[in-house]
Design an enzyme around this catalytic site. Structure first.
Site, PDB file in Angstrom:
ATOM      1  N   GLU A 174     -28.070 -11.137  32.089  1.00 36.72           N
ATOM      2  CA  GLU A 174     -27.088 -11.176  31.011  1.00 36.72           C
ATOM      3  C   GLU A 174     -26.555  -9.772  30.725  1.00 36.72           C
ATOM      4  OE1 GLU A 174     -28.449 -13.313  27.604  1.00 36.72           O
ATOM      5  OE2 GLU A 174     -28.756 -15.153  28.750  1.00 36.72           O
TER       6      GLU A 174
ATOM      7  N   LYS B 273     -33.824  -6.304  17.799  1.00 32.27           N
ATOM      8  CA  LYS B 273     -34.136  -7.403  18.722  1.00 32.27           C
ATOM      9  C   LYS B 273     -35.629  -7.460  18.982  1.00 32.27           C
ATOM     10  CE  LYS B 273     -29.927  -7.370  21.586  1.00 32.27           C
ATOM     11  NZ  LYS B 273     -29.463  -7.225  22.992  1.00 32.27           N
TER      12      LYS B 273
ATOM     13  N   LYS C  97     -38.240  -6.658  26.520  1.00 29.89           N
ATOM     14  CA  LYS C  97     -36.913  -6.042  26.661  1.00 29.89           C
ATOM     15  C   LYS C  97     -36.986  -4.527  26.844  1.00 29.89           C
ATOM     16  CE  LYS C  97     -34.343  -9.606  24.130  1.00 29.89           C
ATOM     17  NZ  LYS C  97     -35.463 -10.478  23.764  1.00 29.89           N
TER      18      LYS C  97
ATOM     19  N   HIS D  24     -19.979 -11.814  26.164  1.00 32.19           N
ATOM     20  CA  HIS D  24     -21.310 -12.091  26.716  1.00 32.19           C
ATOM     21  C   HIS D  24     -21.086 -12.730  28.084  1.00 32.19           C
ATOM     22  CE1 HIS D  24     -25.632 -13.653  26.064  1.00 32.19           C
ATOM     23  NE2 HIS D  24     -25.299 -13.917  27.313  1.00 32.19           N
TER      24      HIS D  24
ATOM     25  N   ARG E  49     -35.771 -17.894  34.112  1.00 32.04           N
ATOM     26  CA  ARG E  49     -35.891 -19.356  34.113  1.00 32.04           C
ATOM     27  C   ARG E  49     -34.519 -19.944  34.393  1.00 32.04           C
ATOM     28  NH1 ARG E  49     -33.203 -20.120  29.381  1.00 32.04           N
ATOM     29  NH2 ARG E  49     -33.588 -18.658  27.684  1.00 32.04           N
TER      30      ARG E  49
END
Length: 712
Positions: free
Chosen positions: A306, A189, A147, A239, A324
């Site tokens: 996202e 995260k 990330k 989201h 994916r």
């Protein structure tokens, strides 16, 4: 009328889908792949198998020892065992998977999602062994899989990101200092992986150290890496994610957005497409930005970009890219009429994208509800066990689709994700799709283990959800409405007593017949009385309450019933009829006729009414009322027990330690999740009854406390 409207929509939709699929789409997939290996299990393996069969591609499945009789094993052309149940010894064994692929002469490997799907090392190994990895290049997986790296790339590409710390210095001191700079609340995260695993929200500085340790531990377990990043926490965002597709010829397209805002434990439970309340301009901006992100890493194949979106101003920020196929890809398929697995196979085989951006359109609205083996009223605690009874809605049209990897009598294993199935519905607009979803959830009946079906029904009927007012904190914000105290209606309690009486009659009649068929033609309708006393009382425990039903037998097949010795006596009659795999109770209560599906498993009677499922303890027949506390389960706060079957991963205390209420005692790992067991009271550790690595069953006492020294 509803059936007629549904049929018209099905015909209209079929014509539309055929029209869309005939635009510049090659008739058959390239001949390069005539055999592929699917390196996965469960519903996604079955999903890939279905498209492969449609395209005439032979398939090879792999399975762990506990999955020997799994559905994906049954459906594949060939299947091979790759090891014991733990994923590290089976589904993550790259060497075994490669060996089987070569032995069976496969040209490619489809990793599905999870497991090895975002493992760059595996993608490189496939290439080295002259096998096509049906996914993006290893470089893209590496860039997007970490990330901190992905956010740097996105910043350089002009994609908006959230402020935070993505540095290499992972010392506790540096991370705490950076956390103070960002300010609380913030997010911790893992730099690798996804699915909410290892993610922690920290509301104040005093919680940071424990949250950091917990995040690192779960990340190490799930992804083999304990490195984390820190990120500004945007309160109650949406989201929003965008499905993208790219080929090896430089073409990149998006397939519009999905809303996945409603989550528990930072994991999605319901998704929809398109996202509610998104304007055409904003939709275009999201799509263009997602394509921009994919191009920045030289992406190939199916991917999802996202974003988190400020729901007040609609500002959106890059969160991560999943390299994916997503769990929720069916909602995109439902509104576009495309088969994304087919696209994956075409792209991996070297073809250009079947459609250009201007040729990709969407129609209507779709929802996906994830059916999990979990208990929402116990903090969504996942569970394992056998699916002793399962009634599944009929997928009679393209508007209703069910993706699953299990059947009735199959086991939801403690070793894997607790998802049972995905229920996908389509409607001409959001209102219609939501109505269909609620109806089909009501037809989805499962007994044998806890599920989230009733919660999903309550969620779908919530007025704010119905209006599309969703965000990631939706469940917490509306907790009281989503988890009200349940009081069984008197009509349902009466039905439970009647069902119990008639069920006894069924058993009595069965024992008097020579046939061994439990529901023979002679026993398809039971309404006779067999040697019952004139009065009796049934005692139930339902939703934590004790309910007593007094029953008077007045005349053949007619009863008078009263709840808890209060209120009027109600006139009741009815019959049980065999209906499919279950029994249907046709009852008449005060001249009102109701039909209810019933299932009795062990000491639990399940009533699936029009509104919800009710579970009753097996009634005990007595002449007098039972002790109202008989069915109560006493909880001893001095004993810390396992909430779920799993493995002991970490112990924080030893004999003689002093603990306070809420202190972490140990960490369990089960069903791909970390569970912290905490002290329910102040005390001193009297004994530790487990060791790290132990595999413990549900409700096993792990730690005992006493308070003798505290009072000394």
């Amino acid at each position: 009328m509803l059936m007629l409207i549904s049929r018209i929509n099905d015909i209209r939709r079929s014509i539309w889908i055929s029209r869309r699929r005939n635009v510049h789409v090659p008739r058959v997939v390239t001949n390069r792949f005539d055999k592929i290996l699917i390196a996965n299990r469960g519903e996604i393996a079955c999903r890939i198998l279905r498209t492969a069969e449609k395209l005439g591609i032979k398939t090879v499945a792999v399975y762990s020892e506990v999955d020997k009789n799994a559905l994906h094993v049954e459906q594949a052309d060939e299947a091979y065992c790759i090891g014991p149940a733990p994923t590290s010894q089976s589904y993550l064994r790259q060497d075994k998977i490669i060996s089987i692929a070569k032995k069976t002469k496969c040209q490619a490997i489809h990793p599905g999602y999870g497991f090895l799907s975002e493992n760059a090392e595996f993608a490189e190994l496939c290439q080295k062994e002259n096998l096509v990895f049906i996914g993006p290049p290893a470089s893209a997986i590496n860039d997007m899989g970490i990330k901190s790296t992905s956010k740097c790339i996105m910043r350089k590409a002009g994609v908006p990101i959230v402020a935070g710390y993505h540095g290499d210095d992972q010392s506790d001191e540096t991370l705490l200092l950076e956390a103070k700079k960002i300010g609380f609340p913030l997010m911790i995260k893992p730099v690798r992986g996804g699915g909410g695993k290892g993610m922690r929200i920290v509301s104040k500085e005093s919680e940071f150290a424990e949250a950091l340790e917990s995040s690192r531990a779960e990340s190490k377990k799930a992804f083999g890496d304990s490195v984390v990043l820190l990120e500004q926490y945007i309160d109650a965002p949406r989201h929003i994610e965008v499905q993208i597709f790219a080929d090896k010829h430089g073409n990149v397209v998006h397939m519009f957005e999905r809303d996945c805002s409603v989550q528990r434990r930072h994991q999605k439970i319901i998704e929809e497409a398109p996202a509610p309340g998104i304007s055409a301009n904003l939709r275009s901006h999201l799509g263009v930005t997602a394509v921009q992100a994919a191009k920045a890493v030289g992406y190939v194949g199916a991917g999802t970009v996202e974003f988190i979106m400020d729901r007040d101003r609609n500002n959106f920020y890059f969160m991560e890219m999943n390299t994916r196929l997503q769990v929720e890809h069916p909602v995109t398929e439902a509104i576009t009429g495309l088969d994304l697995v087919e696209w994956q196979l075409r792209v991996a085989a070297g073809e250009e994208l079947p459609l250009k951006q201007t040729e990709i359109q969407f129609e209507g609205h779709a929802f996906e509800a994830r059916i999990y083996a979990e208990n929402p009223r116990k903090d969504f605690l996942p569970g394992a066990g056998n699916l002793l009874y399962m009634n599944v809605p009929e997928a009679t049209s393209k508007a209703i689709r069910i993706e699953t990897g299990v059947r009735e009598k199959d086991q939801v294993s403690v070793h894997y994700d607790p998802m049972i199935a995905k229920l996908i519905v389509w409607g001409k607009n959001r209102e219609e799709a939501l109505a269909i979803l609620g109806s089909k959830l009501n037809e989805y009946n499962i007994a044998g283990l806890d599920t989230n079906i009733e919660f999903m029904k309550d969620l779908c009927s919530h007025p704010n959800f119905s209006q599309g007012q969703v965000h990631t904190g939706f469940i917490d914000e509306h907790y009281r409405e989503l988890f009200p105290k349940l009081h069984v209606p008197s009509e349902v309690a009466v039905q439970a007593a009647l069902a119990s009486i008639l069920y006894e009659d069924t058993r009595s009649l069965r024992s008097s017949l020579t046939t061994t068929d439990p529901f023979s033609p002679f026993a398809t309708e039971i309404g006779v009385r067999l040697n019952h006393t004139l009065t009796r009382t049934f005692s139930f425990n339902v939703s934590g309450d004790n309910v007593n039903i007094q029953v008077k037998y007045t005349e053949p097949e007619i009863y008078l019933m009263r709840i808890n010795e209060i209120g009027p006596w109600r006139k009741v009659s009815g019959v049980l009829r065999k209906k499919g795999k279950s029994l249907e109770l046709c009852s008449e209560i005060d001249e009102t006729v109701t039909r209810t599906r019933i299932v009795k498993i062990g000491n639990t009677l399940h009533l699936f009414t029009r509104d919800r499922e009710w579970q009753f303890s097996t009634p005990v027949s007595t002449k007098f009322l039972n002790d109202p506390t008989k069915n109560q389960i006493e909880i001893d706060p001095s004993k810390a027990s396992s909430p779920i079957p799993g493995f002991i991963e970490k112990l924080f205390v030893a004999k003689g330690d002093v603990v306070k209420t809420g202190d972490a005692l140990l960490v369990m790992n089960a069903m791909k999740m970390e569970h912290i067991v905490r002290a329910a009271r102040d005390g001193i550790v009297e004994s530790v009854l487990c060791s790290i690595g132990d595999n413990v069953p549900k409700d096993k006492v792990l730690i005992k406390l006493n308070d003798q020294a505290l009072h000394a």
